[in-house]
Design a protein around this motif. Structure first.
Motif, PDB file in Angstrom:
ATOM      1  N   PHE A  23       0.866  -1.180   0.000  1.00 52.22           N
ATOM      2  CA  PHE A  23       0.000   0.000   0.000  1.00 52.22           C
ATOM      3  C   PHE A  23       0.901   1.228   0.000  1.00 52.22           C
ATOM      4  CE2 PHE A  23      -2.004   3.448   2.412  1.00 52.22           C
ATOM      5  CZ  PHE A  23      -3.160   3.648   1.673  1.00 52.22           C
ATOM      6  N   SER A  24       0.677   2.106  -0.969  1.00 53.16           N
ATOM      7  CA  SER A  24       1.475   3.327  -1.092  1.00 53.16           C
ATOM      8  C   SER A  24       0.550   4.532  -1.005  1.00 53.16           C
ATOM      9  CB  SER A  24       2.209   3.329  -2.438  1.00 53.16           C
ATOM     10  OG  SER A  24       2.853   4.570  -2.648  1.00 53.16           O
ATOM     11  N   GLU A  25       1.066   5.623  -0.451  1.00 55.85           N
ATOM     12  CA  GLU A  25       0.291   6.860  -0.379  1.00 55.85           C
ATOM     13  C   GLU A  25       1.212   8.047  -0.642  1.00 55.85           C
ATOM     14  OE1 GLU A  25      -0.779   8.323   3.617  1.00 55.85           O
ATOM     15  OE2 GLU A  25       0.112   6.445   4.357  1.00 55.85           O
ATOM     16  N   PHE A  26       0.594   9.185  -0.902  1.00 60.53           N
ATOM     17  CA  PHE A  26       1.368  10.422  -1.079  1.00 60.53           C
ATOM     18  C   PHE A  26       1.338  11.201   0.235  1.00 60.53           C
ATOM     19  CE2 PHE A  26       1.891  14.895  -2.098  1.00 60.53           C
ATOM     20  CZ  PHE A  26       3.002  14.864  -2.923  1.00 60.53           C
ATOM     21  N   HIS A  27       2.525  11.360   0.806  1.00 61.74           N
ATOM     22  CA  HIS A  27       2.648  12.122   2.043  1.00 61.74           C
ATOM     23  C   HIS A  27       2.914  13.583   1.687  1.00 61.74           C
ATOM     24  CE1 HIS A  27       4.401  13.569   5.869  1.00 61.74           C
ATOM     25  NE2 HIS A  27       3.608  12.637   6.422  1.00 61.74           N
ATOM     26  N   HIS A  28       2.198  14.496   2.337  1.00 58.50           N
ATOM     27  CA  HIS A  28       2.272  15.896   1.933  1.00 58.50           C
ATOM     28  C   HIS A  28       3.657  16.501   2.144  1.00 58.50           C
ATOM     29  CE1 HIS A  28       1.401  16.046   6.252  1.00 58.50           C
ATOM     30  NE2 HIS A  28       1.896  17.275   6.264  1.00 58.50           N
ATOM     31  N   LYS A  33       5.350   7.217  -0.846  1.00 53.94           N
ATOM     32  CA  LYS A  33       6.059   6.282   0.012  1.00 53.94           C
ATOM     33  C   LYS A  33       5.237   5.015   0.178  1.00 53.94           C
ATOM     34  CE  LYS A  33       4.175   7.691   4.494  1.00 53.94           C
ATOM     35  NZ  LYS A  33       4.511   7.987   5.914  1.00 53.94           N
ATOM     36  N   ILE A  34       5.915   3.921   0.534  1.00 55.20           N
ATOM     37  CA  ILE A  34       5.234   2.675   0.876  1.00 55.20           C
ATOM     38  C   ILE A  34       4.923   2.700   2.360  1.00 55.20           C
ATOM     39  CG2 ILE A  34       5.445   0.173   1.074  1.00 55.20           C
ATOM     40  CD1 ILE A  34       7.159   0.161  -1.392  1.00 55.20           C
ATOM     41  N   THR A  35       3.643   2.630   2.683  1.00 59.04           N
ATOM     42  CA  THR A  35       3.221   2.658   4.084  1.00 59.04           C
ATOM     43  C   THR A  35       3.167   1.263   4.686  1.00 59.04           C
ATOM     44  OG1 THR A  35       1.892   4.619   3.608  1.00 59.04           O
ATOM     45  CG2 THR A  35       1.390   3.435   5.639  1.00 59.04           C
ATOM     46  N   CYS A  36       2.819   0.272   3.851  1.00 61.12           N
ATOM     47  CA  CYS A  36       2.653  -1.091   4.364  1.00 61.12           C
ATOM     48  C   CYS A  36       2.882  -2.063   3.216  1.00 61.12           C
ATOM     49  CB  CYS A  36       1.250  -1.253   4.933  1.00 61.12           C
ATOM     50  SG  CYS A  36       0.877  -2.879   5.596  1.00 61.12           S
ATOM     51  N   GLN A  37       3.621  -3.133   3.464  1.00 64.44           N
ATOM     52  CA  GLN A  37       3.779  -4.165   2.442  1.00 64.44           C
ATOM     53  C   GLN A  37       3.994  -5.521   3.094  1.00 64.44           C
ATOM     54  OE1 GLN A  37       7.353  -4.523  -0.021  1.00 64.44           O
ATOM     55  NE2 GLN A  37       8.348  -2.906   1.181  1.00 64.44           N
ATOM     56  N   VAL A  38       3.512  -6.575   2.387  1.00 61.49           N
ATOM     57  CA  VAL A  38       3.749  -7.956   2.824  1.00 61.49           C
ATOM     58  C   VAL A  38       4.274  -8.747   1.619  1.00 61.49           C
ATOM     59  CG1 VAL A  38       2.039  -7.980   4.679  1.00 61.49           C
ATOM     60  CG2 VAL A  38       1.303  -8.536   2.367  1.00 61.49           C
TER      61      VAL A  38
END
Length: 402
Positions: A23-28, A33-38
């Motif tokens: 799961f990736s998101e855009f941090h302001h 960035k990748i927030t969580c991965q398995v």
């Protein structure tokens, strides 16, 4: 025909399994960035940085299926943007990505990635499930692990979070069906009674009653009073969904030959039972396997179905010869040997113009070796007997069997 589990397992071979979900998101402040991965750290920072412009893309590519192939992996995602003033920069950008081997096929995962992205978006809108992940990644990590394990093991997964549930399933993607031709015969792969009219559009409902395993496409179009191109489209659609398959026109002048698959009939008891039930004239008096096998084994080049029936008399053996041919073609036990006429003297001109009928001239353009008897008969409305008469009268026309 039922889609067998083994078919899906073969299609989703080891090289096509999901290696990672992140799961990736855009941090302001920090940017993408990748927030969580398995499993953790499967996708390195270097790999992510190289592909981040496509994982969190410009607005024009939002809600589009994107695939990025790198040296060691292939990343499939469906980027989403949620507009809301509660977020920094008035929007929340995220992407749920599947990672497979670089050479893997991932097309069959695209609907799954999109459906899961929509599920996560609904969770975020409902209770800020994603934007709070930075604080507690446990629930999302567990969800990603469940999806990866279930899809790799069972090709399906059910996710429940709070009051919301979604069902994910990897479906078999069949190749595009080949074009359907006038002379081909559609035949049901399962009982016609198992299909309901409500399943089909109106045109298909009009065509279905004329699919009997003997009518070719041109005849179906004429009897159903439906445009031939529409009939071809209907049949092509039915082939795609494994409702029907296509076999050659049945005529007693046809020649068939056995294939290496015939030996399976001697070993596979399930195939034997299906064959006996299919080709027997009566369900009360079934044919014997040895007689069925002998008829198949007697199908060789230069032996027509008429010759075979006169020699072995299938009626006395409780065998329905037409259904015998149908079953053999469907299961690949036999193949049709086609006849292709070739005019070896293309500049042939008859000195006596009155000796050749105009209707005979109309078929000569098909004597190129590219058209079989079936095709020519459908195009010209000649019978096989008429076509053979024309060929027999002309020493410049030879027939190729293949």
């Amino acid at each position: 025909m039922q889609i067998q589990e083994s078919e899906i397992e073969t299609y989703l071979s080891d090289k096509n399994v999901i290696r990672c979900i992140f799961f990736s998101e855009f941090h302001h402040i920090a940017g993408p960035k990748i927030t969580c991965q398995v499993p953790e750290n499967y996708v390195s920072k270097d790999i992510f940085d190289n592909a981040s412009v496509y994982i969190i893309p410009k607005a024009q590519l939002q809600r589009s299926t994107l695939t990025v192939t790198l040296k060691d992996c292939k990343i499939l995602g469906f980027p989403v943007k949620i507009d809301d003033k509660k977020y920094a920069r008035n929007a929340f950008y995220f992407n749920l990505c599947f990672v497979c081997d670089a050479e893997a096929r991932t097309f069959h995962y695209e609907p799954v990635v999109k459906k899961m992205a929509d599920f996560l978006m609904a969770l975020e809108v409902e209770n800020s499930f994603l934007s709070s992940v930075s604080v507690d990644k446990t629930r999302l990590a567990g969800m990603l692990r469940q999806v990866m394990d279930d899809l790799n093991s069972h090709n399906m997964c059910t996710l429940t979070e709070g009051t919301m549930t979604t069902h994910l399933k990897v479906v078999r993607l069949a190749p595009e069906p080949k074009p359907v031709y006038d002379h081909q015969v559609p035949i049901f792969l399962d009982s016609r009674d198992k299909f309901f009219d409500e399943q089909w559009d109106l045109t298909t409902q009009q065509v279905l009653p004329y699919i009997d395993g003997f009518n070719h496409v041109s005849r179906i179009a004429a009897e159903a009073d439906v445009d031939k191109n529409l009939v071809k489209s209907c049949v092509q659609n039915l082939v795609y969904y494994d409702v029907v398959t296509l076999i050659p026109i049945f005529q007693y002048s046809n020649v068939y030959a056995t294939t290496p698959k015939l030996r399976i009939l001697a070993e596979d008891h399930d195939l034997q039972d299906r064959c006996i039930n299919y080709v027997s004239k009566s369900s009360r008096q079934l044919a014997y396997l040895r007689d069925i096998y002998r008829m198949y084994a007697s199908m060789i080049h230069n032996t027509s179905t008429r010759d075979l029936c006169q020699r072995l008399n299938p009626q006395s053996l409780r065998i329905h010869e037409r259904r015998l041919i149908q079953f053999g073609l469907i299961e690949g036990l036999i193949r049709r040997v086609y006849k292709y006429p070739i005019n070896v003297k293309r500049d042939y001109i008859d000195n006596d113009e009155n000796s050749r009928d105009v209707k005979y001239d109309s078929v000569y353009k098909y004597f190129t070796g590219a058209y079989s008897f079936d095709e020519i008969c459908c195009h010209t409305n000649h019978s096989v007997a008429q076509l053979e008469e024309i060929i027999d009268r002309d020493p410049n026309v030879v027939v190729l069997l293949k």
